[in-house]
Scaffold this motif. Sequence first.
Motif, PDB file in Angstrom:
ATOM      1  N   LYS A  41       0.807  -1.271   0.052  1.00 47.11           N
ATOM      2  CA  LYS A  41      -0.002   0.086  -0.084  1.00 47.11           C
ATOM      3  C   LYS A  41       1.003   1.183   0.072  1.00 47.11           C
ATOM      4  CE  LYS A  41      -3.841   2.221   2.440  1.00 47.11           C
ATOM      5  NZ  LYS A  41      -4.692   2.155   3.741  1.00 47.11           N
ATOM      6  N   LYS A  42       1.861   1.512   1.003  1.00 46.08           N
ATOM      7  CA  LYS A  42       2.752   2.398   0.833  1.00 46.08           C
ATOM      8  C   LYS A  42       3.706   2.484  -0.530  1.00 46.08           C
ATOM      9  CE  LYS A  42       6.639   4.398   3.572  1.00 46.08           C
ATOM     10  NZ  LYS A  42       7.616   4.214   4.703  1.00 46.08           N
ATOM     11  N   THR A  43       4.034   1.433  -0.934  1.00 49.75           N
ATOM     12  CA  THR A  43       4.700   1.528  -2.074  1.00 49.75           C
ATOM     13  C   THR A  43       3.892   2.066  -3.184  1.00 49.75           C
ATOM     14  OG1 THR A  43       6.054  -0.379  -1.383  1.00 49.75           O
ATOM     15  CG2 THR A  43       5.976  -0.001  -3.772  1.00 49.75           C
ATOM     16  N   THR A  44       2.898   1.603  -3.350  1.00 46.26           N
ATOM     17  CA  THR A  44       1.869   2.256  -4.453  1.00 46.26           C
ATOM     18  C   THR A  44       1.519   3.730  -4.300  1.00 46.26           C
ATOM     19  OG1 THR A  44       0.831  -0.029  -4.603  1.00 46.26           O
ATOM     20  CG2 THR A  44      -0.174   1.786  -5.811  1.00 46.26           C
ATOM     21  N   ALA A  45       1.692   4.021  -3.329  1.00 43.92           N
ATOM     22  CA  ALA A  45       1.171   5.419  -3.010  1.00 43.92           C
ATOM     23  C   ALA A  45       2.360   6.411  -3.132  1.00 43.92           C
ATOM     24  CB  ALA A  45       0.547   5.650  -1.375  1.00 43.92           C
ATOM     25  N   GLU A  46       3.511   5.898  -2.771  1.00 44.74           N
ATOM     26  CA  GLU A  46       4.859   6.495  -3.052  1.00 44.74           C
ATOM     27  C   GLU A  46       5.138   6.779  -4.382  1.00 44.74           C
ATOM     28  OE1 GLU A  46       8.219   5.898  -0.825  1.00 44.74           O
ATOM     29  OE2 GLU A  46       7.251   5.737   1.160  1.00 44.74           O
ATOM     30  N   ILE A  47       4.884   5.795  -5.242  1.00 41.79           N
ATOM     31  CA  ILE A  47       5.040   5.687  -6.530  1.00 41.79           C
ATOM     32  C   ILE A  47       4.104   6.712  -7.248  1.00 41.79           C
ATOM     33  CG2 ILE A  47       4.849   4.592  -8.803  1.00 41.79           C
ATOM     34  CD1 ILE A  47       5.726   2.301  -7.163  1.00 41.79           C
ATOM     35  N   SER A  48       2.840   6.710  -6.856  1.00 43.23           N
ATOM     36  CA  SER A  48       1.815   7.807  -7.610  1.00 43.23           C
ATOM     37  C   SER A  48       2.436   9.236  -7.202  1.00 43.23           C
ATOM     38  CB  SER A  48       0.619   7.347  -7.202  1.00 43.23           C
ATOM     39  OG  SER A  48      -0.502   8.259  -7.683  1.00 43.23           O
ATOM     40  N   SER A  49       2.480   9.312  -5.962  1.00 42.62           N
ATOM     41  CA  SER A  49       2.961  10.840  -5.480  1.00 42.62           C
ATOM     42  C   SER A  49       4.307  11.277  -6.078  1.00 42.62           C
ATOM     43  CB  SER A  49       3.030  10.600  -3.682  1.00 42.62           C
ATOM     44  OG  SER A  49       3.585  11.944  -3.379  1.00 42.62           O
ATOM     45  N   ASP A  50       5.328  10.529  -6.200  1.00 41.36           N
ATOM     46  CA  ASP A  50       6.572  11.014  -6.674  1.00 41.36           C
ATOM     47  C   ASP A  50       6.296  11.120  -8.264  1.00 41.36           C
ATOM     48  OD1 ASP A  50       7.895  10.686  -4.291  1.00 41.36           O
ATOM     49  OD2 ASP A  50       8.801   8.840  -4.873  1.00 41.36           O
ATOM     50  N   ILE A  51       5.636  10.503  -8.996  1.00 41.99           N
ATOM     51  CA  ILE A  51       5.551  10.635 -10.386  1.00 41.99           C
ATOM     52  C   ILE A  51       4.635  12.072 -10.534  1.00 41.99           C
ATOM     53  CG2 ILE A  51       4.313   9.841 -12.389  1.00 41.99           C
ATOM     54  CD1 ILE A  51       5.146   7.008 -11.857  1.00 41.99           C
ATOM     55  N   GLN A  52       3.680  12.160  -9.688  1.00 40.68           N
ATOM     56  CA  GLN A  52       2.787  13.407  -9.815  1.00 40.68           C
ATOM     57  C   GLN A  52       3.727  14.585  -9.400  1.00 40.68           C
ATOM     58  OE1 GLN A  52      -0.689  13.303  -7.477  1.00 40.68           O
ATOM     59  NE2 GLN A  52      -1.493  15.223  -8.206  1.00 40.68           N
ATOM     60  N   ASN A  53       4.430  14.624  -8.443  1.00 42.10           N
ATOM     61  CA  ASN A  53       5.299  15.526  -8.112  1.00 42.10           C
ATOM     62  C   ASN A  53       6.727  15.752  -8.562  1.00 42.10           C
ATOM     63  OD1 ASN A  53       3.359  16.664  -5.955  1.00 42.10           O
ATOM     64  ND2 ASN A  53       3.956  14.754  -4.818  1.00 42.10           N
ATOM     65  N   ARG A  54       7.091  15.111  -9.699  1.00 40.15           N
ATOM     66  CA  ARG A  54       8.161  14.850 -10.334  1.00 40.15           C
ATOM     67  C   ARG A  54       9.380  14.584  -9.302  1.00 40.15           C
ATOM     68  NH1 ARG A  54       8.122  16.439 -15.725  1.00 40.15           N
ATOM     69  NH2 ARG A  54      10.377  17.081 -15.693  1.00 40.15           N
ATOM     70  N   ARG A  55       9.282  13.757  -8.695  1.00 33.48           N
ATOM     71  CA  ARG A  55      10.397  13.494  -7.602  1.00 33.48           C
ATOM     72  C   ARG A  55      11.101  12.216  -8.430  1.00 33.48           C
ATOM     73  NH1 ARG A  55      10.973   9.887  -2.799  1.00 33.48           N
ATOM     74  NH2 ARG A  55      12.680  10.893  -1.645  1.00 33.48           N
ATOM     75  N   PHE A  56      11.789  12.403  -9.237  1.00 32.29           N
ATOM     76  CA  PHE A  56      12.459  11.191  -9.930  1.00 32.29           C
ATOM     77  C   PHE A  56      13.669  10.581  -9.330  1.00 32.29           C
ATOM     78  CE2 PHE A  56      10.547  13.618 -13.765  1.00 32.29           C
ATOM     79  CZ  PHE A  56       9.565  13.178 -13.646  1.00 32.29           C
ATOM     80  N   ALA A  57      14.380   9.845  -9.672  1.00 31.03           N
ATOM     81  CA  ALA A  57      15.330   9.189  -8.813  1.00 31.03           C
ATOM     82  C   ALA A  57      16.659  10.129  -8.613  1.00 31.03           C
ATOM     83  CB  ALA A  57      16.057   8.067  -9.875  1.00 31.03           C
ATOM     84  N   ILE A  58      16.901  10.932  -9.785  1.00 29.17           N
ATOM     85  CA  ILE A  58      18.122  11.916  -9.278  1.00 29.17           C
ATOM     86  C   ILE A  58      17.550  13.026  -8.204  1.00 29.17           C
ATOM     87  CG2 ILE A  58      17.321  13.349 -11.308  1.00 29.17           C
ATOM     88  CD1 ILE A  58      21.002  12.717  -9.876  1.00 29.17           C
ATOM     89  N   ASP A  59      16.164  13.217  -8.345  1.00 22.94           N
ATOM     90  CA  ASP A  59      15.823  14.305  -7.271  1.00 22.94           C
ATOM     91  C   ASP A  59      15.862  13.588  -6.031  1.00 22.94           C
ATOM     92  OD1 ASP A  59      14.975  16.198  -9.277  1.00 22.94           O
ATOM     93  OD2 ASP A  59      13.555  14.477 -10.004  1.00 22.94           O
ATOM     94  N   MET A  60      15.686  12.258  -5.943  1.00 18.06           N
ATOM     95  CA  MET A  60      15.602  11.637  -4.572  1.00 18.06           C
ATOM     96  C   MET A  60      17.175  11.848  -4.138  1.00 18.06           C
ATOM     97  SD  MET A  60      13.644   8.299  -5.574  1.00 18.06           S
ATOM     98  CE  MET A  60      12.042   8.324  -6.259  1.00 18.06           C
ATOM     99  N   PHE A  61      18.048  11.472  -4.981  1.00 18.17           N
ATOM    100  CA  PHE A  61      19.583  11.766  -4.386  1.00 18.17           C
ATOM    101  C   PHE A  61      19.817  12.796  -3.975  1.00 18.17           C
ATOM    102  CE2 PHE A  61      23.840  13.076  -5.808  1.00 18.17           C
ATOM    103  CZ  PHE A  61      24.609  12.167  -4.902  1.00 18.17           C
ATOM    104  N   GLU A  62      19.434  14.124  -4.775  1.00 21.30           N
ATOM    105  CA  GLU A  62      20.012  15.379  -4.558  1.00 21.30           C
ATOM    106  C   GLU A  62      19.272  15.820  -3.222  1.00 21.30           C
ATOM    107  OE1 GLU A  62      20.742  17.250  -9.083  1.00 21.30           O
ATOM    108  OE2 GLU A  62      18.627  17.766  -8.048  1.00 21.30           O
TER     109      GLU A  62
END
Length: 624
Positions: A41-62
């Motif tokens: 449940k948490k995984t699915t919610a985070e994927i949706s939120s990150d894509i919507q907010n444009r929190r991509f892999a490089i943004d996570m690192f930064e």
Amino acid sequence: MPSAKDKVLMGLGGAAGAGILAWRTMFPWLGYDLELMKAGKKTTAEISSDIQNRRFAIDMFEEQAANYPLDTMLIFENRTYSYQFMNTQACKVANIAMTWGLPQGSTVAIIFENEPAFIWTFLGLLKLGLGVAFINNNVRSRPLVHSITVSDAKALITGSGDVLHGAIQEIKNNLDIPIFMSGLSPEDADSTCQSWDDLMFRSPENDICRTVRDSLTILSPCIYIYTSGTTGLPKPAIVNIAKGVGFSKFILFSGMKKGDIIYTTTPLYHSAAVLALFCVMNTGATMLLRRKFSATHYWADCREHGVTIAQYIGEICRYLLAVPKDPQDGVHKIRNMIGNGLRKDIWLEFQQRFKIPKIIEFFGATEGTSAMININGRLGACGRVSPLLNKLTPSKTFIVKYNPETEQPYRNKQGFCEECKIGEAGILIAGIPIIYAQGFYKGGKEVNEKKTLRNVFEKGDAYFNFGDLLYKDSDHFLYFKDRVGDTFRWKGENVSTNEVANVLTGLDFIQDANVYGVQIPGQDGRAGMAGILLKDGVEFTDDMLAKIYQHCQRNLPNYARPVFLRFIKEMALTVTFKQRKVEAVKEGFDPAKVSDPLFSISAKDKTYVPLTMDTLPQILQSKL
């Protein structure tokens, strides 16, 4: 005393509880689904939120580098690397690459061994919105040239060391792109190879504003990870930005969080290591990285560095079991191990000997449109596909009946596929979500169409064909059975029979080669075996064996080199002029069944040695 309202609510709660109990009675497997759905449940919610907010892999690192600059991101060869340091190095890479003026979405190829520079080079290129091709550092000669060119790379960055330098020097004249080589002094640089170290030394550390990446979409390329298929040469599987976000959540099924230390021994160019790296960037955790897997040092590494989550592939577990028992075998802080390929026959022994609280097995493919996971602890299972889960997922997954003669899904009189019954092995297929609009591989429609199964259950539908045989039990747990077609697995890698055959026929005395995988007792996967047909008029000589060994060593990665050779008198063909493999696979390397001369690989002698009834026991006891 409860109020009237409370009594009503208590009644409703009791009715709901009775309803769930009734459903569980009718569908006893429902509890497994609920456990998996809760974990996801948490995984699915985070994927949706990150894509919507444009929190991509490089943004996570930064984000981690900005918020926790001094926290350790990486441990490698007893040195720690903070998020801040990794970001500084990545910025240097980005500032170098910015001078190339490449459009966003362009590809840069990198080839490194496992080392911190692999990671910061990759991250620096991501800062500019570039796609990065992860070249397998074991590939040589023509396959290496192909891997670089098929990615449409505009530049190549290489790691240091004589082995990599030699591989690049051999092919550099076949490339028409700039090559930047680590470990090369400015004095040794020339028009074909520039010194990457010199550029890094002089590059500024200024960070790159994230607005540079504003034009990226979820379909923009992130990584190309290579897989071997029936075309015979490595194919770059597309990991776009959306899939990268999904990668960053997958190991969350293990409960991974900030403060965890995950141990990765697989190559960084492999998708298993990418899963770990992306989850580290997402959570702010730490990766313990090893240059190469070592069974003798594995548990000492875990104890020394306080590993809490460890990755595996099935072969790793078998190698660890082969190490002599030690009183400290179960002394560690590991909460769980997550990976794929752990066979049922050693699962319980491995878990008990090394005192692993939980094993999480999964199944998937880098280019695949779905992934399955077993968080329930079912022995030997690699995931779940139940009717309920299939209703909830955007990528419905099925096991369809298989025709072993054609190596294709079975079609009924209406031309459609049929689902397998419980316990019946068949081909795994999965729906194709919109994020695969550009295909599974870079390389055009033809290479992607080979993995697409059309008109499966109704006209116009389409599914991804995993090319693997699996089956389900009555609780809808999945179990891996075997691979289909011209690819088999050995030492955790997919081996293309066509690729190996093409290399073998490059020798002037070989007319044709029939390559297939054979099972070895006590070993995972299938070892490569080649039926060698000599050219007309050519007589067998002992020096051919050393020539084959040396030729394979130069042109094939270790895992793809044939373990066994069989010198045949004629090539067995089907009516459609395809090589017959079924009978050869059944006969294997058993001298009692095979009348042709047999040979097995000998790394010690750097050749192939005779395989007879007398030498067979010794060969089976060796490490092959």
